[in-house]
Design an enzyme around this catalytic site. Structure first.
Site: not given
Ligand code: PMP
Length: 429
Positions: A17, A144, A245, A274
């Site tokens: 970003y 997100y 998620d 993560k």
């Molecule tokens: N889902 C959530 C809830 C996240 O916090 C993130 C990353 N911040 C993602 C998906 C995307 O993961 P990545 O950056 O490994 O593609």
């Protein structure tokens, strides 16, 4: 790193970003150990971010390093099509064991965003296999889910600037973000708009997708567990799939191994990423039930249509497996509870500062929301001068430290935030 390296970086390398014409400054890190990042000039910084919430065991952990070294010596990668290997089997066995009983089938992929794409494709293929045209997702404002296009389509339209992608992203259904907070008394009215949207679009919705309890990158908000319980009930009633998620919340961050446990619910599809590898390598997993997996497999395609090149990467699987063992050995519940207590004690008093709008803590997550957006470059420099690594965004200054952080190190992070919120010059008013 030399000044020439830094100017090459500035001229040629995108960072997350950032602008290529007016890039924000970057700090050269040459090594990391436990909870400390070391800058090029030798300056140590206490890490409050766990490298975007992934490095739960800190850096350079001898057991994680050993797992990777050992795996490198046998093979770092081999294709997963037509082949399997011990690291993938070991890891998936552990994942199936620690997640709810119903989640039996695991799809390994490269990153969180891809795990979300996989989850959405699973839901779409599920309905296709059942002969129903359901192609929309219902989700919550303020959410997100990643930066790939499918994932972006379910990110909060405001935060992820959907206007940029108009006509390109799939149009999903957004309910207002929950307002009833984690510790509030439950307010039945909070979920009414969501329930109406579900009822009004029941024939079109393939799945509900949400971040359970903690909305992370979309605003660092913690919502009431009753939301999840009611959504689970509504999904069951309508036969709609529920995708959780847990890429940010998984592996203990919220005080439960998985945030869904706060509500005692099981999703039909679960996304993990993560912290899965303890922040060492990129890997994600999407788990689903046998019912969903078999329905997809018995459909027209006869298989699930996804298969990335680095699927099930042995090196990443080996270190993920070791990270899960470490999590268990380290008594993460106690670690997270101690961090939570210290964050509560240290950050809560900041609520009375005129620049602070709200302070909230859940598990090993501490958030200070300010009235005005931070001036990123200035505040970042200030934090580095204080000897800490804290990366705020928008109106949010937050901590998600590695679980192994010491009381003294966490005190240092809290002190830096305390100092920052008394300096109006760090905020765009
Ligand atoms: N889902 C959530 C809830 C996240 O916090 C993130 C990353 N911040 C993602 C998906 C995307 O993961 P990545 O950056 O490994 O593609």
């Amino acid at each position: 790193m030399t000044p020439a390296d830094l100017s090459f970086d500035q001229r040629h390398i995108w960072h997350p970003y950032t602008s290529m014409t007016q890039p924000l400054p970057v700090y050269p890190v040459i090594s990391a150990h436990e909870c400390t990042l070391k800058l090029n000039d030798g300056t140590p910084l206490v890490d409050g971010m766990s490298s975007w919430w992934a490095a739960i065991h800190g850096y350079n952990h001898p057991r994680l390093n050993q797992a990777m070294k050992q795996q490198i010596d046998s093979m770092s990668h081999v294709m997963f099509g037509g082949i399997t290997h011990p690291p993938a089997v070991d890891l998936c066995r552990k994942l199936v064991a620690i997640t709810p009983e119903e989640l039996e089938c695991v799809f390994l992929a490269d990153s969180g965003s891809v795990a979300v794409e996989v989850a959405m494709k699973m839901a779409l293929q599920y309905w296709q296999a059942r002969g129903e045209k359901r192609h929309r997702f219902l989700t919550l404002g303020g959410g997100y889910h990643g930066d790939t296009t499918g994932a972006m389509s379910v990110c909060c339209p405001k935060n992820s600037m959907h206007s940029l992608w108009q006509g390109y992203l799939a149009e999903q259904i957004f309910a207002p973000a929950p307002t009833c907070r984690f510790d509030d008394e439950w307010n039945e009215h909070d979920i009414v708009p969501f329930a109406r949207l579900m009822a009004g679009n029941r024939q079109d919705i393939a799945a509900v997708i949400l971040e359970p309890i903690v909305q992370g990158a979309g605003g660092m908000r913690f919502y009431h567990p009753q939301w999840l319980r009611q959504i689970r009930r509504m999904c069951d009633r309508e036969g709609i799939l529920l995708i959780a998620d847990e890429i940010a919340t998984g592996f203990g961050r919220t005080g439960k191994l998985f945030a869904c446990e706060h509500a005692g619910i099981t999703p039909d599809i679960l996304c993990l990423g993560k912290a899965l590898t303890g922040g060492t390598m990129t890997l994600s997993a999407t788990l689903t039930t046998r019912h969903v997996a078999e329905t997809i497999s018995d459909g027209e395609a006869g298989c699930f249509m996804h298969g990335p090149t680095f699927m099930g990467n042995p090196l990443a699987c080996a270190v993920a497996s070791e990270s899960l063992s470490l999590l268990e050995n380290n008594d993460w519940q106690q670690q997270v509870a101690r961090i939570e207590q210290q964050l509560q004690a240290g950050l809560t008093p900041l609520a009375k500062e005129p620049l602070v709008a709200d302070v909230r803590v859940l598990g090993a997550i501490g958030v200070v929301e300010t009235h005005y957006p931070v001036k990123m470059a200035e505040l970042q420099r200030f934090f580095v001068e204080q000897g800490v690594w804290i990366r705020p965004f928008g109106r949010l200054i937050y901590l998600m430290p590695p679980y192994i952080i010491s009381t003294q190190e966490l005190d240092k992070l809290i002190a830096a935030i305390t100092a920052a919120v008394t300096h109006p010059e760090f905020f765009s008013q």
